[in-house]
Design an enzyme around this catalytic site. Structure first.
Site, PDB file in Angstrom:
ATOM      1  N   GLY A 182     134.241 104.043  55.183  1.00  0.00           N
ATOM      2  CA  GLY A 182     134.510 105.265  55.931  1.00  0.00           C
ATOM      3  C   GLY A 182     134.748 104.931  57.391  1.00  0.00           C
ATOM      4  O   GLY A 182     134.202 103.947  57.900  1.00  0.00           O
TER       5      GLY A 182
ATOM      6  N   GLN B 150     135.825 105.981  66.283  1.00  0.00           N
ATOM      7  CA  GLN B 150     135.511 104.554  66.157  1.00  0.00           C
ATOM      8  C   GLN B 150     136.695 103.656  66.528  1.00  0.00           C
ATOM      9  O   GLN B 150     136.525 102.449  66.706  1.00  0.00           O
ATOM     10  CB  GLN B 150     135.043 104.228  64.732  1.00  0.00           C
TER      11      GLN B 150
ATOM     12  N   CYS C 235     127.305 100.649  59.358  1.00  0.00           N
ATOM     13  CA  CYS C 235     128.370 101.290  60.129  1.00  0.00           C
ATOM     14  C   CYS C 235     129.212 100.205  60.782  1.00  0.00           C
ATOM     15  O   CYS C 235     128.660  99.248  61.323  1.00  0.00           O
ATOM     16  CB  CYS C 235     127.742 102.186  61.201  1.00  0.00           C
ATOM     17  N   LEU C 236     130.525 100.357  60.728  1.00  0.00           N
ATOM     18  CA  LEU C 236     131.414  99.352  61.319  1.00  0.00           C
ATOM     19  C   LEU C 236     131.205  99.243  62.829  1.00  0.00           C
ATOM     20  O   LEU C 236     131.540  98.224  63.426  1.00  0.00           O
ATOM     21  CB  LEU C 236     132.882  99.680  61.001  1.00  0.00           C
TER      22      LEU C 236
ATOM     23  N   HIS D  60     127.498 110.935  57.265  1.00  0.00           N
ATOM     24  CA  HIS D  60     127.484 109.856  58.265  1.00  0.00           C
ATOM     25  C   HIS D  60     128.732 109.959  59.159  1.00  0.00           C
ATOM     26  O   HIS D  60     128.637 109.868  60.386  1.00  0.00           O
ATOM     27  CB  HIS D  60     127.439 108.510  57.519  1.00  0.00           C
ATOM     28  N   GLU D  61     129.893 110.192  58.524  1.00  0.00           N
ATOM     29  CA  GLU D  61     131.151 110.236  59.293  1.00  0.00           C
ATOM     30  C   GLU D  61     131.238 111.505  60.152  1.00  0.00           C
ATOM     31  O   GLU D  61     131.712 111.448  61.289  1.00  0.00           O
ATOM     32  CB  GLU D  61     132.361 110.135  58.358  1.00  0.00           C
TER      33      GLU D  61
ATOM     34  N   HIS E  86     129.552 111.090  63.339  1.00  0.00           N
ATOM     35  CA  HIS E  86     130.337 110.384  64.362  1.00  0.00           C
ATOM     36  C   HIS E  86     131.117 111.374  65.224  1.00  0.00           C
ATOM     37  O   HIS E  86     131.298 111.152  66.422  1.00  0.00           O
ATOM     38  CB  HIS E  86     131.345 109.425  63.711  1.00  0.00           C
TER      39      HIS E  86
HETATM   40 NI    NI Z   1     129.691 104.761  60.985  1.00  0.00          NI
END
Ligand code: NI
Length: 173
Positions: A48, A53, A96-97, A138-139, A142
């Site tokens: 995701g 991001q 998370c990236l 989670h997304e 963000h």
């Molecule tokens: Ni994330």
């Protein structure tokens, strides 16, 4: 399509803590952004990615939960909103990236109902459970400037950021 740089907490915390703005229209420019985000996510690889991001403060998310060699299942969410959450919670070890190599358990509602615009700009309402529920929550966080490490104790959060910072330093050395 191109792979963009993914912002990380050690360098770009200020941008990642920013709140993203609603998208006015799903047009070709937005689809080009979503295509880049998908390619960036596959390249990482991750399941995701939110637009913030890659430094774009728009309410856009891409996701693909297909595992291993299964055919790709890209999903696109524009202006996603959670309209209902179950009382039942489910734990998941999240990553998370933007917080590379850190995995910690977070509890979230097990099932949610969400509304969004898809890649074509059509309105969709659907229910999510399992990994889909975890990932979409989670997304969407963000988009509000919230990271999964914000749910951890201050000690654990500081330790996570320090670890990411050290890894980045070691890599640069
Ligand atoms: Ni994330």
């Amino acid at each position: 399509m191109s792979v963009r740089r993914i912002l990380t907490v050690d360098q770009d915390l200020k941008v990642l803590k920013q709140k993203s703005a609603p998208v006015a229209r799903v047009d070709d420019d937005l689809r080009a952004l979503m295509d880049d985000m998908l390619e960036t996510m596959y390249d990482a690889p991750g399941i995701g990615l939110a637009a913030i991001q890659v430094g774009v403060p728009k309410r856009v998310i891409v996701m693909d939960l297909a595992r291993g060699d299964a055919p790709k299942e890209p999903r696109f969410f524009v202006n996603p909103e959670i309209v209902w959450t179950s009382e039942e919670l489910a734990p998941y070890e999240e990553g998370c990236l933007s917080v590379p190599e850190i995995y910690e358990e977070v509890q979230r509602p097990a099932t949610v109902r969400l509304r969004y615009l898809n890649y074509q700009g059509d309105a969709v309402e659907e229910e999510a459970d399992g990994l889909f529920a975890t990932c979409i929550q989670h997304e969407i966080d963000h988009l509000e400037g919230v990271l999964f490490i914000d749910y951890l104790s201050r000690l654990k959060r500081n330790r996570a950021v320090a670890k990411v910072r050290k890894a980045a330093r070691d890599e640069a050395a």
